[in-house]
Scaffold this active site. Structure first.
Site, PDB file in Angstrom:
ATOM      1  CG  ASP A 289      53.866  46.064  14.324  1.00  0.00           C
ATOM      2  OD1 ASP A 289      53.702  46.538  15.454  1.00  0.00           O
ATOM      3  OD2 ASP A 289      54.044  46.775  13.309  1.00  0.00           O
TER       4      ASP A 289
HETATM    5  C1  GLC Z   1      54.895  50.164  13.317  1.00  0.00           C
HETATM    6  C2  GLC Z   1      53.811  50.027  14.379  1.00  0.00           C
HETATM    7  C3  GLC Z   1      52.464  49.668  13.798  1.00  0.00           C
HETATM    8  C4  GLC Z   1      52.346  50.299  12.430  1.00  0.00           C
HETATM    9  C5  GLC Z   1      53.324  49.577  11.535  1.00  0.00           C
HETATM   10  C6  GLC Z   1      53.347  50.204  10.134  1.00  0.00           C
HETATM   11  O1  GLC Z   1      56.111  49.691  13.790  1.00  0.00           O
HETATM   12  O2  GLC Z   1      54.080  49.161  15.475  1.00  0.00           O
HETATM   13  O3  GLC Z   1      51.465  50.156  14.701  1.00  0.00           O
HETATM   14  O4  GLC Z   1      51.020  50.150  11.927  1.00  0.00           O
HETATM   15  O5  GLC Z   1      54.633  49.542  12.067  1.00  0.00           O
HETATM   16  O6  GLC Z   1      53.843  51.504  10.232  1.00  0.00           O
END
Ligand code: GLC
Length: 737
Positions: A222
């Site tokens: 993430d």
């Molecule tokens: C965010 C979310 C994830 C998302 C990523 C990119 O913090 O937790 O679901 O795809 O970062 O935006």
């Protein structure tokens, strides 16, 4: 691989920018990644990961809370197709969705982005969506793996959870997606799982995901989740997003031999495989078609919870309808954070109603969507109510009440809306409430005396039209609750431990999440998991259960539309283990089928039960175990509305587990080799002791046999070790009968 230098390899396992990977030569072009689960949020190469900056317009589908309420895998596959089309049109190779995390608490800030409290419903719908997305040559990215069930302290909270709860509740949806839909990518979670960050968790990323489930795609972190990039690479993380500039540490670790180069080579191989799989994203249908799919999804997401007969609205020309609530004019159709889509258009319910109803429809906002009450608006709405024949009140949670990044602290609707509703009800005019909310709100405290309650959840950009069509009867509501709605927050099994504190949260509710707790404890709920009304009625009959293999049954039932309107119902199959030794939930959803029927029409439905549907996770033997015995089969219209019952008898899985040094007397009795030794010992006991044996045995049954060597029974450590060895050798060479 050979032409890549170590420096280059270390650079490749981190992104190039917020949304792009590093190109590594001809067969490793740069890839464009973009959120999200219910629409493409593409900011081109730059941009932010929390939805602050603008993104290119794209069709906004209902978020997972709405899609989950459709209980319709075929529809979810069409949504996946349309999402794939949208991504391909925008040159996106990897779409960062769907979100699969289980709704452990109704307070979860991202519950709008997840399907259900139940893993089988979540996994079935998510697998369909992944198949749909990838059919367009775009990678889906099931997320967030794993046990990311709260927003509070999400980037460092350590989730303490039993392996059984992981296996039976928090992992199965991911497992089902991996096994049934073969996702090309997957995103690990921010949080720690039992002490180890998910993005550095070798047990999760290698042993479970790859070795057990056979996942062959790429694992990305993430955004900003990686704590130690060296530990992450070593644990099986292929891509740190976005780049943190610490690839030099990976290179040093490589040079110093702390990380095996083969590990990097595997990561780069998976990057190459992802690039090959997504080399030609291909849009098949156009944007108008995507909007039509979004409308269909919104239509099937709408869930009717109460109806005294006022719906569908019989709107003769003279009917004076009053629509109250800013949501009717300014729909809340998606949630906040990284999933936020720039819609191609937004249809609101007020316009959609006015387009369909000949008479005049008065409108009063009644409240504002920003925090704080506006009594003038409320007064105006109440004044207008005095000469209305019917009031449609659009209530719900405004954007600031829930979002990625924080959890809610209560289930209440905003106080100003509740006050307004009270005043509208006091007019004596019939009130229909339409809700817009991404996570469960309290309904029990205000529902008495309300003519109808429509749970609209969040419906995407086309939702306003879908709501109008349901209110007017053009569409029969067919949504079913994918999450129980409790009478009180305190009734929810996670309440005492959610969301934890000091970066610790203990899943003390274990496997008893949602209806698995309510139905086991017999807790009254406001609305049950799987519940939803229709404008017609359905009768289930003719249940047949046919054995089709070892621990495999076909469950057949016939369903008939006994009303005067077309409609769809969701036939749900729950399994309950009866009388086994292990503590199990009262019943568990194992299959379901959505059936569309014309008035008077009848159709057969067939669902299957397999060994896994009877199994529990034996944490000691570390395997799925099917106990022999009776299992109840329940076919129902919700978890609390079981219409037909049957039963099956399973021979069990017949697996005998190896004995361990600390195996108990009970475990020795279940193993044929050691049981024989115990028989011989009993035969050799002095007469007096043999009589006393029953209560003695009851006392010591759960005692490790090794402990009995100090009881003067003539049992020595050597004998115990010898029996264990003989029993396990017999198992190993299959001579155990
Ligand atoms: C965010 C979310 C994830 C998302 C990523 C990119 O913090 O937790 O679901 O795809 O970062 O935006």
């Amino acid at each position: 691989m050979e032409e890549l230098t170590r420096e280059h390899k270390a650079r490749l396992v981190a992104g190039a920018s917020t949304w792009k990977t590093v190109s590594g030569g001809r067969d490793l072009p740069e890839l464009l990644l973009a959120d999200g689960p219910h629409g493409v949020r593409s900011q081109g190469a730059q941009g932010d990961s929390v939805g602050i900056g603008d993104s290119l317009p794209a069709v906004c589908f209902p978020p997972a809370v709405g899609l989950g309420s459709t209980w319709n895998p075929a529809l979810l596959e069409r949504v996946g197709n349309a999402l794939g089309d949208e991504a391909a049109r925008l040159g996106v190779n990897v779409l960062l969705g769907p979100g699969l995390n289980i709704k452990r608490s109704p307070l979860g800030g991202r519950n709008f982005e997840y399907f259900s409290e139940d893993p089988r419903l979540s996994g079935t719908l998510a697998a369909a969506m992944v198949r749909g997305i990838q059919a367009r040559g775009v990678a889906a990215t099931p997320k967030h793996f794993a046990a990311n069930n709260q927003e509070t302290d999400r980037m460092r909270v350590d989730v303490t959870v039993s392996e059984r709860a992981l296996r039976e509740i928090y992992l199965p949806a991911f497992e089902q997606v991996v096994r049934d839909a073969g996702p090309w990518a997957l995103m690990s979670a921010y949080n720690r799982v039992n002490g180890v960050f998910a993005s550095e968790n070798h047990w999760l990323l290698e042993e479970v995901l790859r070795d057990e489930w056979g996942f062959d795609g790429l694992v990305m972190s993430d955004w900003g989740a990686v704590d130690d990039p060296v530990a992450a690479v070593a644990a099986g993380l292929d891509l740190e997003m976005p780049p943190s500039g610490r690839h030099t540490r990976v290179l040093e670790a490589l040079e110093e031999g702390h990380v095996d180069e083969a590990v990097l080579d595997s990561a780069i191989e998976r990057l190459r495989r992802l690039a090959a799989r997504t080399a030609r994203p291909t849009a098949v249908d156009d944007r108008a078609s995507a909007q039509a799919v979004a409308l269909d999804a919104a239509r099937e997401a709408v869930t009717l919870l109460e109806n005294d007969g006022i719906l569908p609205l019989a709107v003769e020309d003279h009917t004076r309808m009053l629509v109250v609530g800013e949501f009717a004019r300014t729909p809340r159709f998606q949630g906040g954070g990284s999933s936020r889509v720039q819609p191609t258009r937004v249809l609101n319910a007020l316009d959609a109603l006015r387009e369909r109803v000949a008479g005049t429809i008065a409108f009063e906002p009644g409240f504002t969507l920003s925090p704080g009450a506006d009594t003038d608006l409320a007064d105006a709405a109440v004044a207008a109510a005095s000469d209305a024949d019917v009031i449609i009140a659009f209530l719900g949670l405004p954007d600031h009440a829930e979002s990625e990044g924080f959890d809610r602290t209560d289930l209440l609707l905003p106080a100003d809306q509740l006050t307004l509703l009270e005043r509208l009800r006091a007019t004596g005019r019939p009130v229909v409430v339409v809700l817009s909310n991404g996570s469960v709100v309290d309904i029990a405290s205000w529902r008495d005396g309300i003519a109808a309650i429509v749970e609209g959840w969040l419906l995407g950009q086309e939702g306003g039209r879908a709501i109008a069509e349901v209110l007017l009867g053009e569409v029969s509501p067919s949504g079913r609750l994918a999450e129980s709605i409790p009478l009180r927050l305190e009734d929810n099994p996670s309440h005492l431990t959610f969301p934890g504190r000091d970066s610790q949260v203990v899943y003390g509710d274990d496997i008893f999440v949602g209806y698995r707790s309510y139905d086991t404890l017999g807790t009254q709920v406001a609305y049950a998991f799987g519940f939803g009304l229709s404008y017609t009625s359905f009768r289930y009959h003719d249940l047949q259960i046919v054995e089709i293999g070892r621990n495999r049954w076909a469950v057949r039932v016939r369903i008939r539309n006994t009303g005067s309107r077309a409609g769809s119902d969701v036939v749900q199959l729950y399994v309950a283990a009866d009388g086994g030794e292990v503590r199990r939930p009262a019943h568990e959803l194992r299959a379901f089928a959505k059936v569309k029927l014309a008035p008077g029409e009848e159709k057969p439905v067939e669902m299957e039960i397999g060994p896994r549907d009877l199994a529990f996770w034996n944490a000691q033997a570390r395997r799925w175990q099917v106990e022999p015995g009776r299992y109840r089969i329940e076919v129902g219209a919700s978890s609390r509305d079981i219409r037909l019952r049957g039963e099956i008898h399973s021979p069990g899985d017949g697996i005998i587990d190896p004995l361990r040094a600390d195996s108990t007397l009970a475990e020795w009795e279940r193993n044929p080799v050691s049981a024989k030794v115990l028989e011989q010992m009993r035969a050799g006991m002095p007469a007096g002791m043999a009589e006393k044996a029953p209560e003695l045995l009851a006392m010591v049954r759960s005692t490790p046999v090794m402990k009995l060597t100090t009881w003067g029974l003539g049992l020595t450590e050597e004998i115990v070790q010898d029996v264990i060895r003989k029993a396990n050798d017999a198992l190993a060479d299959g001579t155990t009968e």
